[in-house]
Design a protein around this motif. Sequence first.
Motif, PDB file in Angstrom:
ATOM      1  N   TYR A  97      -3.726  -5.560   6.437  1.00 37.56           N
ATOM      2  CA  TYR A  97      -2.458  -4.586   7.246  1.00 37.56           C
ATOM      3  C   TYR A  97      -3.352  -3.014   7.273  1.00 37.56           C
ATOM      4  CZ  TYR A  97       1.021  -1.064   6.841  1.00 37.56           C
ATOM      5  OH  TYR A  97       1.841  -0.098   7.556  1.00 37.56           O
ATOM      6  N   ASP A 101       2.067   1.067  10.399  1.00 38.43           N
ATOM      7  CA  ASP A 101       3.475   0.956  10.584  1.00 38.43           C
ATOM      8  C   ASP A 101       4.433   2.059   9.786  1.00 38.43           C
ATOM      9  OD1 ASP A 101       5.983  -0.183  11.214  1.00 38.43           O
ATOM     10  OD2 ASP A 101       5.603  -1.962  10.460  1.00 38.43           O
ATOM     11  N   ALA A 104       6.603   0.759   7.243  1.00 36.71           N
ATOM     12  CA  ALA A 104       6.001  -0.129   6.128  1.00 36.71           C
ATOM     13  C   ALA A 104       6.813  -0.445   4.998  1.00 36.71           C
ATOM     14  CB  ALA A 104       4.604   0.714   5.770  1.00 36.71           C
ATOM     15  N   LYS A 105       6.401  -1.596   4.403  1.00 37.35           N
ATOM     16  CA  LYS A 105       7.114  -2.141   3.224  1.00 37.35           C
ATOM     17  C   LYS A 105       6.264  -1.957   2.011  1.00 37.35           C
ATOM     18  CE  LYS A 105      10.334  -4.807   6.010  1.00 37.35           C
ATOM     19  NZ  LYS A 105      11.462  -3.911   5.900  1.00 37.35           N
ATOM     20  N   TYR A 113       2.768  -3.428   3.167  1.00 37.11           N
ATOM     21  CA  TYR A 113       2.457  -4.555   4.235  1.00 37.11           C
ATOM     22  C   TYR A 113       3.609  -4.077   5.183  1.00 37.11           C
ATOM     23  CZ  TYR A 113       6.863  -6.570   2.288  1.00 37.11           C
ATOM     24  OH  TYR A 113       8.241  -6.830   1.904  1.00 37.11           O
ATOM     25  N   SER A 114       3.389  -5.052   6.509  1.00 40.55           N
ATOM     26  CA  SER A 114       4.220  -4.679   7.459  1.00 40.55           C
ATOM     27  C   SER A 114       4.811  -6.001   8.095  1.00 40.55           C
ATOM     28  CB  SER A 114       3.463  -4.197   8.635  1.00 40.55           C
ATOM     29  OG  SER A 114       4.421  -4.251   9.869  1.00 40.55           O
ATOM     30  N   ASP A 116       5.469  -6.599  11.142  1.00 44.85           N
ATOM     31  CA  ASP A 116       4.911  -6.669  12.438  1.00 44.85           C
ATOM     32  C   ASP A 116       3.651  -7.376  12.655  1.00 44.85           C
ATOM     33  OD1 ASP A 116       4.259  -6.526  15.193  1.00 44.85           O
ATOM     34  OD2 ASP A 116       4.287  -4.132  15.070  1.00 44.85           O
ATOM     35  N   GLN A 119       0.157  -5.198  13.348  1.00 48.61           N
ATOM     36  CA  GLN A 119      -0.184  -4.254  12.484  1.00 48.61           C
ATOM     37  C   GLN A 119      -1.338  -4.662  11.516  1.00 48.61           C
ATOM     38  OE1 GLN A 119       0.817  -0.886  12.540  1.00 48.61           O
ATOM     39  NE2 GLN A 119       2.123  -1.573  14.119  1.00 48.61           N
TER      40      GLN A 119
END
Length: 154
Positions: A97, A101, A104-105, A113-114, A116, A119
Amino acid sequence: MTTYSPIIAADGRKLCGIQSCGRPHRVRGLCLAHGQRVRVHGDPQADKPLRSHSSRPWKGAEVSYIGAHNRVTREHGKAVEWKCACGCGRQAADWAYLGTDPAAKVDESGRLYSADPEQYAPLAKSCHRKFDAWQAQRRTGLPLAVAVAEILGA
């Protein structure tokens, strides 16, 4: 077992016998999903909507860390099929990653992480570790040695 009459579309295709469905006919006048409902419940349960892939959590933004990486692999193939994106010339091993983004999470382990797939970049193992350490230092402001120790679990 009851047989349903398929609906014939204007172009001649046979569609599921459930009026509101519109999926291709497969078995006894029904699509696969309604056919499965007949096998399991004895009734196509036409009044209940069918779940589609788009209604599942892994299809939208609510994806887990593992689900996001699986999505990247489905979209771009395995990372080992790529050269390392850093330019070192080695074979990539992982999807990393990039940290770019805005949506983002963070998972329960604190990993970013993303959802998408765009990314991520393919990186060799050592490049991935260095990149993650750099990201951790940039994000937390910790000295690089501490960030590297946290990444490597030392």
